[in-house]
Enzyme design. Structure first.
Site, PDB file in Angstrom:
ATOM      1  N   GLU A   1       4.850  11.265  -1.455  1.00  0.00           N
ATOM      2  CA  GLU A   1       5.653  10.411  -0.580  1.00  0.00           C
ATOM      3  C   GLU A   1       6.678   9.588  -1.360  1.00  0.00           C
ATOM      4  O   GLU A   1       7.625   9.083  -0.785  1.00  0.00           O
ATOM      5  CB  GLU A   1       4.801   9.481   0.296  1.00  0.00           C
TER       6      GLU A   1
ATOM      7  N   GLU B   1       0.880  -1.167   0.000  1.00  0.00           N
ATOM      8  CA  GLU B   1       0.000   0.000   0.000  1.00  0.00           C
ATOM      9  C   GLU B   1       0.916   1.214   0.000  1.00  0.00           C
ATOM     10  O   GLU B   1       1.285   1.725   1.045  1.00  0.00           O
ATOM     11  CB  GLU B   1      -0.921  -0.025   1.229  1.00  0.00           C
TER      12      GLU B   1
END
Length: 460
Positions: free
Chosen positions: A208, A199
């Site tokens: 990110e 994930e």
């Protein structure tokens, strides 16, 4: 302070003139500065900085709980695994960024013979407890470290009968007199993983930059012909939105911030005899960057979307590259937006764009994978779009410098391009550049086309 519409438009027109910026300093795709470094090549200062800026939050159970209570997220991963147990049975699985370890537990319960749960932070200690408490510690091993640094435990080769694909080079065949060739050869020997599950998605998919680690794990450990990644495909989308209340609130907060600053200047001069006004320009820049030149996390209702979304990027996880993960090349869009014709006294308006993503858990679609890859007979689709309901990803709103009115029974056409480029200051963050023209057609047939608008937003 109550802000009237006329004040808002006046303020926003000022922003329109100053919002144009440049991200050309980020556009050099060959510059290594915008690549997440492999961990074993980082110095200790880089490691500490990356941990403080990114990893540290994932070591907290509170942060994990936010993700674990996202029903849409959890259901998608659970269904992808448990409704495709035939894919996992007797296979080797790697969970990249395992967190609490729940995906690794599901993989074991689906019949995997060995699961490597790789977690960089101290959350690995909690994951071990979860694995043991659920009775799958004989299948799942939690490895604390960066996936770029981990190796397959030597003892597992015999204990779990690990196998590379047919035709892979054996240890005896690796050259001893060529270091580079030897390293490449040994990496081929590590490709014993049948399934990588992760994930990795951030806000608007790429924030990110965890996709870099998934790609590296794929290239290091996944069987190239038959191995699969879950999710297998990802898509980024944008659409125009009407989100008047929050857009106006953002403008109002900016104005209130500047009013507070001006009050401070008066008090500082009066009480302390110090003139601080020399800092006003920089303070205003900070406020603009935060409120007006940054995207905003939102949870939109479906009726805020004014036109069908347009795809700006797709990724096939089986074949995408580190270069693909760096952002979105110039993607074109065109939206035709009509008045709802409600006859209301107030004009409708377009407040900006929203961006979100979808991922799919399905069989491989590349030519090699279609031939050799496992078949996901029960594919799963996940979306963070407004029509799905709330997810912890929400959407990212890119508000216009000023709202675009839609006159009663009128139409607005927005044509332009979007780019998303990794920030030089922090390679886990991104900037989004929007360039667009606006054409408006009123009920009386009058047309108005604005000059090109260019705005750059940080995704904080």
């Amino acid at each position: 302070m109550k802000i009237t519409k006329s004040v808002l438009v006046s303020c926003c027109c000022l922003v329109m003139q100053t919002a144009s910026s440049s991200i050309t300093n980020n556009s050099n795709s060959n510059d290594d500065d915008d690549t997440i470094p492999t961990f074993h090549t980082q110095d200790e200062q880089q490691k500490a900085s990356d941990y403080a800026n990114y990893f540290s939050a994932y070591a907290d159970l509170h942060h994990q709980k936010i993700m674990l209570t996202d029903t849409h997220r959890m259901t998608a991963y659970h269904d992808a695994i448990m409704k495709n147990q035939h894919v996992f049975r007797d296979k080797v699985v790697m969970d990249v960024g395992s967190g609490s370890g729940i995906l690794a537990v599901w993989a074991a319960k689906a019949g995997a013979k060995r699961v490597y749960a790789v977690e960089y932070t101290d959350m690995a200690k909690h994951a071990r407890k979860v694995v043991e408490a659920n009775g799958v510690d004989h299948v799942v091993t939690v490895i604390q470290g960066a996936v770029e640094d981990v190796t397959i435990p030597v003892e597992d080769w015999e204990a779990f009968n690990l196998q590379t694909e047919e035709g892979a080079t054996t240890a005896d065949e690796c050259p001893a007199d060529d270091d580079d060739a030897s390293i490449s050869c040994k990496q081929q020997q590590s490709k014993v993983v049948d399934i990588i599950i992760s994930e990795w998605m951030g806000y608007f998919l790429l924030r990110e930059s965890m996709l870099d680690s998934v790609i590296r794990a794929r290239d290091m450990f996944l069987k190239p012909k038959s191995g699969i990644l879950l999710p297998s495909h990802a898509t980024m989308l944008i659409a125009p939105i009407m989100n008047e209340d929050q857009h106006h609130m953002v403008i109002e907060e900016y104005l209130e911030g500047m009013n507070d600053w001006n009050d401070y200047l008066v008090n500082a001069k009066k009480q302390y005899g110090v003139d601080m006004s020399i800092l006003t320009e920089e303070y205003d820049k900070e406020q603009r960057d935060y409120y007006l030149k940054s995207s905003h996390y939102v949870q939109l209702d479906d009726d805020t979307i004014l036109a069908p979304p347009i795809v700006v990027k797709t990724l096939d996880l089986a074949v995408c590259t580190l270069e693909d993960a760096k952002g979105v090349d110039e993607a074109e869009f065109s939206f035709d937006i009509e008045s709802s014709g409600s006859g209301a006294d107030d004009e409708e308006e377009i407040n900006g764009f929203a961006g979100w993503f979808t991922v799919d858990f399905q069989s491989r679609t590349d030519e090699v994978g279609k031939q050799f890859g496992a078949k996901m007979t029960n594919p799963v689709h996940f979306s963070s779009s407004p029509e799905i309901g709330d997810t912890h990803w929400g959407q990212q709103a890119f508000y216009f410098p000023s709202a675009i009115p839609i006159h009663s029974n009128g139409k607005v056409k927005i044509d332009g391009t979007m780019e998303m480029i990794r920030s030089k200051e922090n390679a886990r963050l991104y900037n989004v550049k929007l360039q667009y023209t606006i054409g408006a057609a009123a009920a009386d047939g009058l047309n108005n086309v604005m000059d090109m608008v260019e705005s750059v937003y940080k995704i904080p």
